[in-house]
Design an enzyme around this catalytic site. Structure first.
Site, mmCIF file in Angstrom:
data_model
loop_
_atom_site.group_PDB
_atom_site.id
_atom_site.type_symbol
_atom_site.label_atom_id
_atom_site.label_comp_id
_atom_site.label_asym_id
_atom_site.label_seq_id
_atom_site.Cartn_x
_atom_site.Cartn_y
_atom_site.Cartn_z
ATOM 1 C CE LYS A 96 -38.090 50.993 14.222
ATOM 2 N NZ LYS A 96 -38.532 49.597 14.126
ATOM 3 C CB THR A 112 -41.194 41.461 13.778
ATOM 4 O OG1 THR A 112 -40.793 42.482 14.711
ATOM 5 C CG2 THR A 112 -40.816 41.897 12.361
ATOM 6 C CG LEU A 131 -45.604 53.212 11.140
ATOM 7 C CD1 LEU A 131 -45.251 52.155 12.177
ATOM 8 C CD2 LEU A 131 -46.350 54.365 11.793
ATOM 9 C CE1 TYR A 143 -43.267 42.961 -0.855
ATOM 10 C CE2 TYR A 143 -45.169 42.157 0.358
ATOM 11 C CZ TYR A 143 -44.544 43.157 -0.364
ATOM 12 O OH TYR A 143 -45.189 44.339 -0.577
ATOM 13 N N GLY A 195 -47.144 46.799 9.482
ATOM 14 C CA GLY A 195 -46.202 45.699 9.605
ATOM 15 C C GLY A 195 -45.953 45.407 11.072
ATOM 16 C CD1 TRP A 227 -47.057 51.107 -0.892
ATOM 17 C CD2 TRP A 227 -45.100 51.056 0.188
ATOM 18 N NE1 TRP A 227 -46.101 51.623 -1.741
ATOM 19 C CE2 TRP A 227 -44.889 51.606 -1.102
ATOM 20 C CE3 TRP A 227 -44.003 50.924 1.048
ATOM 21 C CZ2 TRP A 227 -43.635 52.019 -1.546
ATOM 22 C CZ3 TRP A 227 -42.747 51.327 0.606
ATOM 23 C CH2 TRP A 227 -42.570 51.864 -0.673
ATOM 24 C CB SER A 261 -48.194 48.403 -6.381
ATOM 25 O OG SER A 261 -47.473 48.907 -5.263
#
Length: 324
Positions: A220, A291, A212, A54, A289, A209, A154
């Site tokens: 959106k 921001t 969305l 990441y 997640g 994970w 994963s």
């Protein structure tokens, strides 16, 4: 906040957690990260997910500094990282699941995070070039050193996880306790079908994970537009626009048809999608997640939606998704 056991382990993780993918490093720095982590903790989130890849290691540095700045008590949070892709080096020894990279990659992650140990350590992808026995032995060595408490995978197939368990059983070692797969309204088969035999046989826990679907389920991107500030405007992730907004355009239309369902429940589309994931009892934690602090607040609102997902509501959702 609800806390669930991570599979068959005794570790309790919050059903909603926070992941640093894309956001930390590419979109936000330490001040914003500290505010987001603080708001997560305020809502009872105790699990924070990361990976060496990441932002090429920068995400681990940022959240590690945020932890330190907030003075969080280490025993009260669950921190994970993942090894496989490396952290930016092109050297052939700096990626994969060889013993060398697992050991060196884990140590590097700990250094960036500023921590003595990880609670969870994942093999970020399967490595066809490394024998699974080597990987299982290396992950157990890391646990024996006290660098991690549990290890998992994963995006491994059920067959690969089963093989890892066979190796672990044969060598009297610890097998993978958890998997981190993609799971959302549009991506379900692996969690609901492929892994089904592993839940009872090995007690596999899930930390899922993309709940969305890269933001598609927030609504959106309605009409195929890309709003300013979204991840699909980032140079590194513009490929998502082609994949999600063109190749899978039908998903955007289906999300629009889910709006009335969210409206009747008095929630946002994002909250509906998150609550749907949490509703699956096999899911230990859904990685969210954000921001912005406001996004954390909206995500946490999904907890109030879960009890509203009656069989009738779920049937309505399934009927919408089943449309050609």
């Amino acid at each position: 906040m609800e806390y669930r056991a991570l599979g068959r382990t005794g570790l309790k993780v919050s059903v909603l957690s926070y992941g640093a993918w894309i956001s930390m490093g590419y979109q936000i720095g330490v001040p914003e990260a500290a505010a987001i982590v603080s708001k997560c903790v305020e809502h009872g989130v105790n699990f924070f997910d990361n990976a060496e890849i990441y932002s090429n290691g920068q995400a681990e540095q940022i959240i590690g500094q945020a932890f330190k700045q907030l003075g969080l008590k280490r025993s009260e949070i669950v921190v994970s990282s993942k090894v496989f892709f490396g952290s930016g080096s092109s050297a052939p020894t700096a990626r994969g699941l060889s013993r060398k990279h697992i050991v060196e990659g884990t140590k590097a992650s700990l250094d960036r995070l500023g921590l003595d140990y990880l609670d969870l350590l994942y093999c970020h992808r399967p490595d066809p070039e490394t024998p699974i026995e080597e990987t299982v032995r290396a992950m157990n060595w890391v646990i024996d050193q006290g660098w991690a408490f549990y290890w998992g995978t994963s995006e491994w197939s059920a067959a690969q996880i089963e093989e890892a368990w066979k190796v672990a059983d044969r060598l009297d070692l610890i097998g993978p306790a958890m998997e981190q797969p993609e799971y959302n309204l549009f991506h379900r088969k692996r969690v609901e079908e492929e892994y089904a035999p592993l839940y009872s046989k090995h007690g596999l826990g899930l930390t899922t994970w993309s709940p969305l679907a890269s933001g598609i389920l927030t609504g959106k991107y309605s009409g195929g537009t890309v709003p300013d500030g979204s991840r699909m405007t980032l140079e590194r992730y513009k490929h998502l626009a082609q994949k999600k907004l063109v190749e899978k355009r039908r998903q955007i239309d289906l999300v629009d048809e889910l709006r009335p369902v969210a409206g009747e429940l008095g929630c946002s589309l994002a909250q509906l999608a998150l609550a749907w994931c949490v509703r699956n009892p096999r899911v230990s934690s859904v990685i969210t997640g954000a921001t912005k602090v406001s996004q954390v607040e909206d995500n946490m609102g999904a907890l109030q939606v879960i009890p509203k997902l009656t069989e009738e509501v779920v049937a309505t959702i399934e009927a919408i998704l089943a449309q050609p």
